[in-house]
Write a protein that holds these residues in place. Structure first.
Motif, PDB file in Angstrom:
ATOM      1  N   PHE A 763      -9.132  -8.969  13.051  1.00  9.74           N
ATOM      2  CA  PHE A 763      -9.209  -8.189  11.817  1.00  9.74           C
ATOM      3  C   PHE A 763      -7.833  -7.653  11.418  1.00  9.74           C
ATOM      4  CE2 PHE A 763      -9.605  -3.858  10.024  1.00  9.74           C
ATOM      5  CZ  PHE A 763     -10.160  -4.178   8.788  1.00  9.74           C
ATOM      6  N   LYS A 764      -7.147  -7.029  12.372  1.00 12.34           N
ATOM      7  CA  LYS A 764      -5.843  -6.441  12.062  1.00 12.34           C
ATOM      8  C   LYS A 764      -4.809  -7.506  11.699  1.00 12.34           C
ATOM      9  CE  LYS A 764      -6.257  -2.096  14.626  1.00 12.34           C
ATOM     10  NZ  LYS A 764      -5.734  -1.262  15.731  1.00 12.34           N
ATOM     11  N   GLY A 765      -4.909  -8.665  12.346  1.00 15.31           N
ATOM     12  CA  GLY A 765      -3.985  -9.752  12.025  1.00 15.31           C
ATOM     13  C   GLY A 765      -4.110 -10.196  10.580  1.00 15.31           C
ATOM     14  N   ILE A 766      -5.345 -10.327  10.096  1.00 15.38           N
ATOM     15  CA  ILE A 766      -5.562 -10.751   8.707  1.00 15.38           C
ATOM     16  C   ILE A 766      -5.102  -9.675   7.735  1.00 15.38           C
ATOM     17  CG2 ILE A 766      -7.334 -11.336   7.002  1.00 15.38           C
ATOM     18  CD1 ILE A 766      -8.917 -12.604   9.321  1.00 15.38           C
ATOM     19  N   VAL A 767      -5.422  -8.425   8.057  1.00 16.10           N
ATOM     20  CA  VAL A 767      -5.030  -7.316   7.170  1.00 16.10           C
ATOM     21  C   VAL A 767      -3.508  -7.196   7.090  1.00 16.10           C
ATOM     22  CG1 VAL A 767      -5.059  -4.814   6.888  1.00 16.10           C
ATOM     23  CG2 VAL A 767      -7.163  -6.018   7.480  1.00 16.10           C
ATOM     24  N   ASN A 768      -2.852  -7.201   8.257  1.00 16.18           N
ATOM     25  CA  ASN A 768      -1.406  -6.941   8.302  1.00 16.18           C
ATOM     26  C   ASN A 768      -0.562  -8.096   7.772  1.00 16.18           C
ATOM     27  OD1 ASN A 768      -1.704  -4.361   9.384  1.00 16.18           O
ATOM     28  ND2 ASN A 768      -1.728  -5.104  11.487  1.00 16.18           N
ATOM     29  N   PHE A 769      -1.020  -9.335   8.035  1.00 15.47           N
ATOM     30  CA  PHE A 769      -0.153 -10.474   7.740  1.00 15.47           C
ATOM     31  C   PHE A 769      -0.627 -11.344   6.575  1.00 15.47           C
ATOM     32  CE2 PHE A 769       0.344  -9.546  12.330  1.00 15.47           C
ATOM     33  CZ  PHE A 769       1.654  -9.085  12.288  1.00 15.47           C
ATOM     34  N   GLU A 770      -1.799 -11.030   6.025  1.00 11.87           N
ATOM     35  CA  GLU A 770      -2.275 -11.800   4.877  1.00 11.87           C
ATOM     36  C   GLU A 770      -2.588 -10.899   3.674  1.00 11.87           C
ATOM     37  OE1 GLU A 770      -5.105 -14.998   5.698  1.00 11.87           O
ATOM     38  OE2 GLU A 770      -4.778 -14.703   7.847  1.00 11.87           O
ATOM     39  N   ILE A 771      -3.367  -9.843   3.921  1.00 11.76           N
ATOM     40  CA  ILE A 771      -3.820  -9.020   2.793  1.00 11.76           C
ATOM     41  C   ILE A 771      -2.758  -8.025   2.341  1.00 11.76           C
ATOM     42  CG2 ILE A 771      -5.502  -7.249   2.112  1.00 11.76           C
ATOM     43  CD1 ILE A 771      -7.589  -8.782   3.703  1.00 11.76           C
ATOM     44  N   ILE A 772      -2.123  -7.338   3.280  1.00 12.75           N
ATOM     45  CA  ILE A 772      -1.104  -6.351   2.892  1.00 12.75           C
ATOM     46  C   ILE A 772       0.068  -7.010   2.154  1.00 12.75           C
ATOM     47  CG2 ILE A 772       0.632  -4.729   3.781  1.00 12.75           C
ATOM     48  CD1 ILE A 772      -1.425  -3.780   5.804  1.00 12.75           C
ATOM     49  N   PRO A 773       0.606  -8.177   2.633  1.00 10.49           N
ATOM     50  CA  PRO A 773       1.656  -8.836   1.835  1.00 10.49           C
ATOM     51  C   PRO A 773       1.198  -9.200   0.425  1.00 10.49           C
ATOM     52  CG  PRO A 773       1.615  -9.716   4.060  1.00 10.49           C
ATOM     53  CD  PRO A 773       0.401  -8.845   3.929  1.00 10.49           C
ATOM     54  N   LEU A 774      -0.085  -9.555   0.287  1.00  7.67           N
ATOM     55  CA  LEU A 774      -0.624  -9.890  -1.040  1.00  7.67           C
ATOM     56  C   LEU A 774      -0.668  -8.638  -1.918  1.00  7.67           C
ATOM     57  CD1 LEU A 774      -1.784 -12.351  -2.552  1.00  7.67           C
ATOM     58  CD2 LEU A 774      -4.044 -11.659  -1.778  1.00  7.67           C
ATOM     59  N   LEU A 775      -1.074  -7.527  -1.333  1.00  4.98           N
ATOM     60  CA  LEU A 775      -1.125  -6.268  -2.086  1.00  4.98           C
ATOM     61  C   LEU A 775       0.271  -5.838  -2.513  1.00  4.98           C
ATOM     62  CD1 LEU A 775      -3.759  -4.256   0.012  1.00  4.98           C
ATOM     63  CD2 LEU A 775      -4.102  -5.373  -2.197  1.00  4.98           C
ATOM     64  N   LYS A 776       1.248  -6.022  -1.628  1.00  2.00           N
ATOM     65  CA  LYS A 776       2.620  -5.651  -1.969  1.00  2.00           C
ATOM     66  C   LYS A 776       3.146  -6.495  -3.133  1.00  2.00           C
ATOM     67  CE  LYS A 776       4.033  -3.802   2.518  1.00  2.00           C
ATOM     68  NZ  LYS A 776       4.901  -3.989   3.720  1.00  2.00           N
ATOM     69  N   GLU A 777       2.680  -7.735  -3.213  1.00  2.00           N
ATOM     70  CA  GLU A 777       3.059  -8.585  -4.345  1.00  2.00           C
ATOM     71  C   GLU A 777       2.364  -8.104  -5.624  1.00  2.00           C
ATOM     72  OE1 GLU A 777       4.565 -11.651  -6.705  1.00  2.00           O
ATOM     73  OE2 GLU A 777       5.188 -10.957  -4.722  1.00  2.00           O
ATOM     74  N   TYR A 778       1.058  -7.767  -5.511  1.00  2.00           N
ATOM     75  CA  TYR A 778       0.313  -7.279  -6.681  1.00  2.00           C
ATOM     76  C   TYR A 778       0.930  -5.984  -7.234  1.00  2.00           C
ATOM     77  CZ  TYR A 778      -3.641 -10.456  -5.701  1.00  2.00           C
ATOM     78  OH  TYR A 778      -4.453 -11.549  -5.516  1.00  2.00           O
ATOM     79  N   PHE A 779       1.179  -5.026  -6.311  1.00  2.00           N
ATOM     80  CA  PHE A 779       1.658  -3.700  -6.722  1.00  2.00           C
ATOM     81  C   PHE A 779       3.139  -3.532  -6.361  1.00  2.00           C
ATOM     82  CE2 PHE A 779      -2.906  -3.276  -5.725  1.00  2.00           C
ATOM     83  CZ  PHE A 779      -3.389  -2.773  -6.923  1.00  2.00           C
ATOM     84  N   PHE A 780       3.939  -4.564  -6.682  1.00  2.00           N
ATOM     85  CA  PHE A 780       5.343  -4.541  -6.276  1.00  2.00           C
ATOM     86  C   PHE A 780       6.101  -3.358  -6.878  1.00  2.00           C
ATOM     87  CE2 PHE A 780       5.279  -6.793 -10.264  1.00  2.00           C
ATOM     88  CZ  PHE A 780       6.459  -6.428 -10.918  1.00  2.00           C
ATOM     89  N   ASP A 781       5.625  -2.884  -8.040  1.00  2.00           N
ATOM     90  CA  ASP A 781       6.304  -1.769  -8.697  1.00  2.00           C
ATOM     91  C   ASP A 781       5.613  -0.427  -8.453  1.00  2.00           C
ATOM     92  OD1 ASP A 781       4.066  -2.570 -10.060  1.00  2.00           O
ATOM     93  OD2 ASP A 781       4.903  -2.257 -12.070  1.00  2.00           O
ATOM     94  N   ARG A 782       4.521  -0.461  -7.645  1.00  2.00           N
ATOM     95  CA  ARG A 782       3.773   0.770  -7.356  1.00  2.00           C
ATOM     96  C   ARG A 782       3.377   0.811  -5.883  1.00  2.00           C
ATOM     97  NH1 ARG A 782      -0.828  -0.165 -11.503  1.00  2.00           N
ATOM     98  NH2 ARG A 782      -0.218  -2.316 -11.098  1.00  2.00           N
ATOM     99  N   PRO A 783       4.348   0.927  -4.982  1.00  2.00           N
ATOM    100  CA  PRO A 783       4.056   0.875  -3.537  1.00  2.00           C
ATOM    101  C   PRO A 783       3.140   1.985  -3.059  1.00  2.00           C
ATOM    102  CG  PRO A 783       6.321   1.611  -3.957  1.00  2.00           C
ATOM    103  CD  PRO A 783       5.790   1.122  -5.247  1.00  2.00           C
ATOM    104  N   GLU A 784       3.073   3.083  -3.799  1.00  2.00           N
ATOM    105  CA  GLU A 784       2.214   4.192  -3.357  1.00  2.00           C
ATOM    106  C   GLU A 784       0.740   3.791  -3.361  1.00  2.00           C
ATOM    107  OE1 GLU A 784       2.671   4.413  -7.794  1.00  2.00           O
ATOM    108  OE2 GLU A 784       4.024   4.146  -6.083  1.00  2.00           O
ATOM    109  N   ILE A 785       0.370   2.855  -4.240  1.00  2.00           N
ATOM    110  CA  ILE A 785      -1.026   2.386  -4.277  1.00  2.00           C
ATOM    111  C   ILE A 785      -1.343   1.611  -3.006  1.00  2.00           C
ATOM    112  CG2 ILE A 785      -2.659   0.878  -5.468  1.00  2.00           C
ATOM    113  CD1 ILE A 785      -1.326   1.571  -8.085  1.00  2.00           C
ATOM    114  N   VAL A 786      -0.417   0.752  -2.567  1.00  2.00           N
ATOM    115  CA  VAL A 786      -0.621  -0.014  -1.335  1.00  2.00           C
ATOM    116  C   VAL A 786      -0.767   0.940  -0.158  1.00  2.00           C
ATOM    117  CG1 VAL A 786       0.348  -1.754   0.205  1.00  2.00           C
ATOM    118  CG2 VAL A 786       0.688  -1.959  -2.257  1.00  2.00           C
ATOM    119  N   THR A 787       0.084   1.949  -0.100  1.00  2.00           N
ATOM    120  CA  THR A 787       0.025   2.923   0.999  1.00  2.00           C
ATOM    121  C   THR A 787      -1.335   3.609   1.040  1.00  2.00           C
ATOM    122  OG1 THR A 787       2.403   3.326   0.788  1.00  2.00           O
ATOM    123  CG2 THR A 787       1.128   4.965   1.986  1.00  2.00           C
TER     124      THR A 787
END
Length: 793
Positions: A763-787
């Protein structure tokens, strides 16, 4: 000329960017003892994204040549540099695939002098930028002018850095492979000319032109053979006398066994004559097993190269060229200890089963350890006992069709990749030239050489047979599988051995596995009502696009959809390609491509597919295009773009290249997949909408998904955690004014947990290395949302 290799459509190789790179990198060399990466990171600090991209492109060119470095390491190196500039590289680009195999082994100095090789590329780029467009075109059309320019830049680098860079040789081979050999060493070129000077009519020629003349003479001597200075029988002509030299100081020669894993590196890739540095530590920094063997290895010691799973056999002999010492090496932050060695000769395969059956080898280190390790010491008697097995060869015999049938089903002998080209040859009537076979499979005509040789060696090992011999006494492995003859146009026509052809025919007649609508609904997270809608749309429109956000299983669904509509798993009636920005009409329909004798008109994958469908009008054929929106459809389809419309099927147009009439038959159905989170979608919307029906696949975190996951062994608590996490993320994505439902996280991220893996780690592997990088791309100008989204996960 300002374009980009890794970022198509962008201008990276501009004069301004090259001047800036020269200013911060070439003009400010770092001569400290830090690693190349550490120094480069400091030199580039504060630079624009364009400079980071330019450096990545230089490194890409640098990594094209080495065959002794695996693909993952090359990509890891590029991604690391890209990350410093907050940029990413699309590893699905067609150009990136050029890093897979490499061209040759440039030796240790190429790795240790990487800064100078990059300097060379920068200075060369600046020099080319000074030229007019006409001068550049003349340069590309004239190998001698290119050579003179590359030599001029090389001399400039040598005057300041006191070394001869190898990039000059690499670029000449990349630009003009028919004129310049895949040799990255001046000394080795001179050595070859020295030993093969009898083939050189004019002794005053420059080394590169001399090698070309030698090649032409060798082609006359060995008609139909691909001449390679690093392969038999040519290598033996100039590499004679390359026997191991005894260690200095009068010490006795030691003997070793070195294990290579073919999935990481193969002995085939170190036959280019250069030294190979093998680290005594793995990439985690831990000592390799039986570390003592590394400590005692000395120059002149002899080595047997053993290829582990799946080959499990001794394939070559070599020698140690330098004992334990420290060097910079890719994959390590700082210099690391290791041993350097060199390939000497091929060994007729000696299989693991033969070795463990010899009583004198029971106490040998590799046998006692099950060959689990890297470097093992052998006694002289053990070394000779292993090599003695090479000479035990029964008389050559014919392989029966029954034996061929058994071998064809043995995946330790015939790999899936072997069956692809053999089945294609069978489809072509059991015979084809290398060029014809390459065109049918969208490959280069030389790409079959190594796979056929390796397959032949595995067949010989499995049948305990000796290899066929040429008239000159050398082994000729192609004749294990094929018979052949040279045609009037100088192409060599290969024919499947009769018994092999019979066995392939028997396999072709095996009944196909049934696959029904019910099978599809069990595997895909699609309801029956949506399946029926898709079926009706495809039957009427004949063209369909499955669109949706990342991870909803578009590619997975497309192939199984085709099987369910056919009622059986018939791979001959389903073809899949992936579009990208460099995909062209020549790849897809037809175009002129290089072959052994220059260029010839060759048909693309869609043209061949439609031709097959025309011959079998009673059967439906399904052509799947993954990432369809990444390609320029009107350019890729050309004249056929109009004919894919349902009401234009079976109408004929005249093809531009061949001047022949052709059509897209009515029994061909097109299924495309499209990522709605792909920003290239909008510009293709109009062209797509007119010719395709669209079906949207949505995330399916439903009861069917829950049941599948729990049934596979995932706990109900973890399923609840996944569902809560993804629904929380998707809720934010869907309501976001810049994103919306097309960017949601799909269920495919969480559908198959690897066996024996802890579910929390999974679970953590998918979240950390697949989903979080995708979120950072989506919200590249709003990192506080990813956090906020990942807090507490």
């Amino acid at each position: 000329m300002d374009g980009s290799i890794l970022w198509p459509g962008e201008n990276i190789w501009t004069l301004e960017n090259l001047k800036q790179l020269k200013k911060v990198y070439v003009d400010r060399p770092d001569n400290s003892n830090s690693s190349f990466e550490d120094k480069l990171k400091i030199q580039l600090r504060g630079q624009s994204k364009e400079i980071y991209k330019l450096v990545c492109e230089c490194l890409f060119v640098y990594y094209l040549f080495p065959a002794n470095m695996n693909y993952k390491t090359k990509i890891k190196k590029l991604d690391n540099v890209a990350s410093w500039g907050n940029i990413s590289i699309d590893d699905q680009l067609n150009s990136i695939q050029g890093l897979h195999n490499g061209i040759g082994n440039p030796g240790t100095s190429y790795s240790t002098r990487k800064p100078d090789e990059i300097t060379y590329l920068c200075l060369l780029g600046l020099k080319i930028k000074e030229m007019s467009s006409q001068q550049r075109n003349e340069l590309l059309a004239n190998p001698e002018k290119s050579q003179n320019l590359l030599d001029e830049i090389r001399a400039a680098v040598k005057s300041s850095n006191k070394i001869n860079v190898q990039m000059r040789h690499v670029l000449l081979h990349l630009l003009f492979p028919e004129k310049y050999e895949r040799i990255a060493s001046s000394e080795q070129k001179k050595r070859i000319i020295h030993y093969l000077k009898d083939f050189l009519p004019d002794k005053k020629l420059k080394p590169d032109q001399g090698l070309l003349k030698i090649r032409e003479k060798l082609e006359e001597k060995y008609p139909g053979k691909r001449i390679d200075f690093y392969r038999s029988p040519i290598k033996e002509m100039w590499n004679e006398g390359e026997e191991p030299t005894p260690p200095e100081g009068g010490e006795e020669i030691r003997y070793f066994w070195l294990t290579s894993k073919p999935s990481i590196w193969s002995v085939e890739n170190i036959k280019d004559g250069g030294e190979v540095f093998y680290t005594a530590y793995n990439e985690k920094g831990n000592k390799r097993r039986i570390f003592g063997a590394f400590e005692i290895a000395q120059e002149g010691d002899r080595i047997l190269f053993y290829e582990s799973h799946p080959n499990k056999m001794i394939v070559a002999e070599g020698k140690v060229t330098k004992g334990l010492h420290t060097e910079e090496h890719d994959g390590f932050q700082s210099p690391v200890e290791g041993v350097s060695f060199q390939y000497i000769r091929d060994v007729s395969p000696i299989h693991w089963d033969q070795i463990i059956g010899v009583e004198d080898l029971e106490d040998s280190s590799p046998v006692k350890n099950g060959a689990q390790g890297s470097l093992f010491e052998l006694s002289k008697d053990q070394f000779e006992a292993i090599l003695a097995l090479e000479e035990v060869k029964p008389e050559e015999k014919e392989i029966t069709s029954e034996t061929w049938s058994e071998l064809l089903q043995n995946r330790n002998v015939f790999y899936e990749s072997d069956l692809v080209y053999l089945n294609k040859m069978f489809e072509l009537g059991g015979e084809a030239t290398a060029t014809q076979l390459a065109a049918a499979l969208d490959k280069h005509y030389s790409s079959f050489n190594a796979p056929v040789v390796y397959l032949a060696k595995r067949i010989l090992g499995a049948t305990n047979m000796a290899p066929p011999k040429r008239l000159d006494g050398k082994d000729f492995f192609w004749c294990v599988l094929f018979e052949g003859e040279e045609q009037e146009d100088h192409h060599f026509l290969w024919r499947l051995k009769p018994n092999l052809k019979t066995a392939l025919a028997a396999i072709q007649r095996k009944p196909l596995e049934n696959y029904t609508k019910e099978d599809f609904l069990k595997e895909a997270f699609i309801e029956e009502e949506q399946f029926d809608i898709i079926l009706n749309l495809l039957n009427y429109k004949k063209t369909l696009i499955l669109q949706g956000p990342p991870g909803v299983g578009k590619t997975f669904v497309s192939k199984r959809l085709a099987y369910s509509l056919m009622g059986e798993k018939d791979p001959d009636r389903v073809e899949m390609v992936q579009f990208h920005q460099n995909y062209s009409y020549d790849d897809f329909v037809m175009g002129y491509r290089p072959d052994e004798n220059g260029f010839s008109l060759q048909y693309g994958i869609f043209y061949d597919f439609c031709s097959r469908a025309l011959k079998n009008p009673q059967k439906a054929y399904y052509f799947i295009i993954d990432e369809i929106n990444r390609g320029n459809l009107s350019k890729i389809f050309g004249e056929l773009f109009m004919l894919i419309e349902h009401d234009k099927r079976n109408e004929y147009v005249t093809m531009g290249y061949s001047k022949q009439k052709f059509t897209v038959p009515g029994n061909v159905y097109l299924i495309g997949t499209m990522n709605t989170a792909d920003r290239s979608l909008a510009q293709l919307e109009v062209a797509l909408r007119r010719r395709f029906a669209f079906v949207t696949l949505e995330p399916a975190f439903n009861e069917k998904w829950r049941f599948t996951l729990i049934h596979s062994g995932v706990s109900e608590q973890m399923v609840n955690k996944i569902q809560f996490t993804v629904e929380k993320i998707n809720k934010e994505i869907i309501r976001d004014f810049q994103l919306g439902p097309g960017y949601a996280i799909g269920h495919s991220f969480f559908t198959s947990k690897p066996e024996n893996m802890d579910e929390e780690v999974w679970f953590k592997g998918i979240v950390n290395f697949e989903i979080i990088p995708l979120l950072k791309e989506y919200f590249f100008d709003r990192p506080e949302i990813v956090t906020a989204l990942i807090e507490g996960i």
